[in-house]
Design a protein around this motif. Structure first.
Motif, PDB file in Angstrom:
ATOM      1  N   ALA A 168       0.847  -1.195   0.000  1.00 26.85           N
ATOM      2  CA  ALA A 168       0.000   0.000   0.000  1.00 26.85           C
ATOM      3  C   ALA A 168       0.878   1.240   0.000  1.00 26.85           C
ATOM      4  CB  ALA A 168      -0.914   0.008   1.223  1.00 26.85           C
ATOM      5  N   ARG A 169       0.459   2.256  -0.760  1.00 24.45           N
ATOM      6  CA  ARG A 169       1.206   3.508  -0.841  1.00 24.45           C
ATOM      7  C   ARG A 169       0.251   4.691  -0.628  1.00 24.45           C
ATOM      8  NH1 ARG A 169       6.366   2.584  -2.648  1.00 24.45           N
ATOM      9  NH2 ARG A 169       6.728   4.832  -2.586  1.00 24.45           N
ATOM     10  N   ILE A 170       0.853   5.814  -0.238  1.00 25.26           N
ATOM     11  CA  ILE A 170       0.105   7.050  -0.050  1.00 25.26           C
ATOM     12  C   ILE A 170       0.777   8.164  -0.840  1.00 25.26           C
ATOM     13  CG2 ILE A 170       1.404   7.464   2.091  1.00 25.26           C
ATOM     14  CD1 ILE A 170      -0.928   9.171   3.082  1.00 25.26           C
ATOM     15  N   ALA A 171      -0.017   8.920  -1.572  1.00 23.45           N
ATOM     16  CA  ALA A 171       0.460  10.111  -2.268  1.00 23.45           C
ATOM     17  C   ALA A 171      -0.207  11.314  -1.617  1.00 23.45           C
ATOM     18  CB  ALA A 171       0.125  10.057  -3.754  1.00 23.45           C
ATOM     19  N   GLU A 175      -1.036  10.497  10.154  1.00 25.16           N
ATOM     20  CA  GLU A 175       0.268  11.000  10.596  1.00 25.16           C
ATOM     21  C   GLU A 175       1.099  11.489   9.415  1.00 25.16           C
ATOM     22  OE1 GLU A 175       1.966   7.754  12.713  1.00 25.16           O
ATOM     23  OE2 GLU A 175       0.918   8.215  14.606  1.00 25.16           O
ATOM     24  N   ILE A 176       1.105  10.715   8.341  1.00 27.09           N
ATOM     25  CA  ILE A 176       1.875  11.108   7.157  1.00 27.09           C
ATOM     26  C   ILE A 176       1.283  12.356   6.522  1.00 27.09           C
ATOM     27  CG2 ILE A 176       2.552  10.435   4.817  1.00 27.09           C
ATOM     28  CD1 ILE A 176       2.721   7.546   5.817  1.00 27.09           C
ATOM     29  N   ALA A 177      -0.037  12.402   6.432  1.00 27.37           N
ATOM     30  CA  ALA A 177      -0.704  13.563   5.830  1.00 27.37           C
ATOM     31  C   ALA A 177      -0.394  14.843   6.598  1.00 27.37           C
ATOM     32  CB  ALA A 177      -2.208  13.325   5.779  1.00 27.37           C
ATOM     33  N   LEU A 178      -0.405  14.774   7.928  1.00 26.30           N
ATOM     34  CA  LEU A 178      -0.109  15.945   8.745  1.00 26.30           C
ATOM     35  C   LEU A 178       1.365  16.333   8.645  1.00 26.30           C
ATOM     36  CD1 LEU A 178      -2.223  15.185  11.950  1.00 26.30           C
ATOM     37  CD2 LEU A 178      -2.703  16.849  10.158  1.00 26.30           C
ATOM     38  N   ARG A 179       2.234  15.328   8.658  1.00 25.44           N
ATOM     39  CA  ARG A 179       3.671  15.607   8.573  1.00 25.44           C
ATOM     40  C   ARG A 179       4.031  16.285   7.260  1.00 25.44           C
ATOM     41  NH1 ARG A 179       5.383  10.778   9.232  1.00 25.44           N
ATOM     42  NH2 ARG A 179       6.170  10.260   7.160  1.00 25.44           N
ATOM     43  N   ARG A 180       3.316  15.931   6.193  1.00 23.60           N
ATOM     44  CA  ARG A 180       3.603  16.487   4.865  1.00 23.60           C
ATOM     45  C   ARG A 180       2.748  17.721   4.547  1.00 23.60           C
ATOM     46  NH1 ARG A 180       8.333  14.642   2.616  1.00 23.60           N
ATOM     47  NH2 ARG A 180       8.545  12.378   2.922  1.00 23.60           N
ATOM     48  N   ASN A 181       1.958  18.165   5.530  1.00 22.75           N
ATOM     49  CA  ASN A 181       1.072  19.317   5.319  1.00 22.75           C
ATOM     50  C   ASN A 181       0.180  19.127   4.091  1.00 22.75           C
ATOM     51  OD1 ASN A 181       2.075  20.886   7.537  1.00 22.75           O
ATOM     52  ND2 ASN A 181       3.894  21.347   6.313  1.00 22.75           N
ATOM     53  N   ALA A 182      -0.351  17.921   3.948  1.00 21.88           N
ATOM     54  CA  ALA A 182      -1.179  17.591   2.787  1.00 21.88           C
ATOM     55  C   ALA A 182      -2.579  18.180   2.912  1.00 21.88           C
ATOM     56  CB  ALA A 182      -1.268  16.078   2.629  1.00 21.88           C
ATOM     57  N   VAL A 183      -3.126  18.573   1.779  1.00 24.05           N
ATOM     58  CA  VAL A 183      -4.516  18.998   1.699  1.00 24.05           C
ATOM     59  C   VAL A 183      -5.378  17.829   1.228  1.00 24.05           C
ATOM     60  CG1 VAL A 183      -6.129  20.532   0.491  1.00 24.05           C
ATOM     61  CG2 VAL A 183      -3.928  21.409   1.296  1.00 24.05           C
ATOM     62  N   GLY A 184      -4.792  17.004   0.374  1.00 25.62           N
ATOM     63  CA  GLY A 184      -5.482  15.822  -0.125  1.00 25.62           C
ATOM     64  C   GLY A 184      -4.581  14.602  -0.070  1.00 25.62           C
ATOM     65  N   VAL A 185      -5.202  13.426  -0.064  1.00 24.57           N
ATOM     66  CA  VAL A 185      -4.471  12.163  -0.007  1.00 24.57           C
ATOM     67  C   VAL A 185      -5.045  11.202  -1.028  1.00 24.57           C
ATOM     68  CG1 VAL A 185      -4.250  10.046   1.383  1.00 24.57           C
ATOM     69  CG2 VAL A 185      -3.604  12.247   2.358  1.00 24.57           C
ATOM     70  N   VAL A 197      -9.053  15.835  10.597  1.00 25.91           N
ATOM     71  CA  VAL A 197      -7.909  16.761  10.588  1.00 25.91           C
ATOM     72  C   VAL A 197      -7.936  17.670   9.361  1.00 25.91           C
ATOM     73  CG1 VAL A 197      -6.432  15.290  12.002  1.00 25.91           C
ATOM     74  CG2 VAL A 197      -6.407  15.011   9.517  1.00 25.91           C
ATOM     75  N   GLY A 198      -9.074  17.693   8.663  1.00 29.31           N
ATOM     76  CA  GLY A 198      -9.240  18.612   7.553  1.00 29.31           C
ATOM     77  C   GLY A 198      -8.531  18.218   6.272  1.00 29.31           C
ATOM     78  N   VAL A 199      -8.295  16.924   6.072  1.00 31.72           N
ATOM     79  CA  VAL A 199      -7.635  16.438   4.859  1.00 31.72           C
ATOM     80  C   VAL A 199      -8.629  15.593   4.069  1.00 31.72           C
ATOM     81  CG1 VAL A 199      -5.730  15.080   3.892  1.00 31.72           C
ATOM     82  CG2 VAL A 199      -5.377  16.435   5.975  1.00 31.72           C
ATOM     83  N   GLN A 200      -8.644  15.771   2.756  1.00 38.67           N
ATOM     84  CA  GLN A 200      -9.595  15.053   1.907  1.00 38.67           C
ATOM     85  C   GLN A 200      -8.961  13.791   1.307  1.00 38.67           C
ATOM     86  OE1 GLN A 200     -10.916  17.257  -1.516  1.00 38.67           O
ATOM     87  NE2 GLN A 200     -12.418  15.705  -2.128  1.00 38.67           N
ATOM     88  N   LEU A 201      -9.686  12.693   1.366  1.00 35.00           N
ATOM     89  CA  LEU A 201      -9.279  11.479   0.648  1.00 35.00           C
ATOM     90  C   LEU A 201      -9.846  11.585  -0.768  1.00 35.00           C
ATOM     91  CD1 LEU A 201      -7.941   8.682   0.593  1.00 35.00           C
ATOM     92  CD2 LEU A 201     -10.123   7.717   1.354  1.00 35.00           C
TER      93      LEU A 201
END
Length: 233
Positions: free
Chosen positions: A133-136, A167-177, A208-212
């Motif tokens: 599994a990967r996350i962008a 955790e990854i999304a927050l660390r990378r300051n992501a808006v979307g995942v 946490v305000g991030v969109q999948l």
């Protein structure tokens, strides 16, 4: 025929094969000839034509040879550690090339469609025989900030952690995942478990305000979009 004469014949054949490739590329060569040419660099001073044929007979196709586990390759008469390593290296180099070329082609490009995301993520899974599994992570423009491995599993399953995704999304300051995982021996279709876990991850990201924005299922050369199928809501 003496050993020296046999060696000279093999040497001349190898010279002709290399010249054929340099002048015309692989398009004029059969699959067994392409394998034979590669094996020259791992098996010196030996007729590797029968070895190439045995590989194709055992695994059924060229791509299956490159995707075969080392222990299976070593069961083929004529294949030793060096040859098995070279075949794996060739596959990994191709996968790295595919990933790198896609990254350069889509660098600083807004991922405006699920098709673009699928094309970006799919090369990571080429040739893998187990689930990964990967996350962008995406910024506010829809441009990929990073692409990381989330988890590595078995042939039939991989465990995704909603907490790790957040955790990854927050660390990378992501808006979307965008998520992706593969079905190495199945179809590019989400399972019931995939759908349930994706909903959990979507809810965790929303807190946490991030969109999948996507979850791509990859199987071989095909991929399916859970977003396009309406499974992300």
């Amino acid at each position: 025929m003496s050993g020296k004469e046999t060696s000279a014949v093999h040497g001349e054949h190898r010279r002709r094969m290399k010249q054929k490739f340099l002048e015309n590329g692989l398009d004029v060569m059969h699959d067994h000839e392409a394998l034979e040419l590669l094996l020259y660099y791992a098996i010196p001073r030996m007729d590797v034509n029968p070895v190439a044929h045995r590989l194709l007979e055992r695994f059924g196709s060229l791509h299956a040879v490159f995707e075969a586990p080392a222990e299976e390759l070593l069961r083929v008469d004529g294949i030793g550690e060096n040859a098995a390593t070279l075949l794996h290296l060739a596959m990994e180099l191709f996968r790295r090339y595919d990933i790198d070329s896609r990254h350069h082609a889509l660098e600083s490009t807004r991922m405006s469609t699920t098709e673009m995301l699928g094309e970006y993520l799919a090369p990571y899974f080429r040739g893998l025989t187990h689930e990964v599994a990967r996350i962008a992570c995406l910024d506010h423009r829809g441009i990929v900030i990073c692409c990381e491995e989330l988890a590595s599993g078995t042939v039939g399953e991989v465990a995704l952690s909603p907490r790790k995704v957040v955790e990854i999304a927050l660390r990378r300051n992501a808006v979307g995942v965008a998520l992706a995982h593969n079905h190495p021996h199945g179809l590019a279709l989400p399972s019931r478990e995939d759908i349930g876990l994706t909903k959990q991850i979507k809810q965790a990201l929303q807190t946490v305000g991030v969109q999948l924005v996507e979850h791509v299922i990859v199987a071989g050369d095909e991929f399916a979009s859970m977003a396009d199928s309406g499974m992300l809501g």
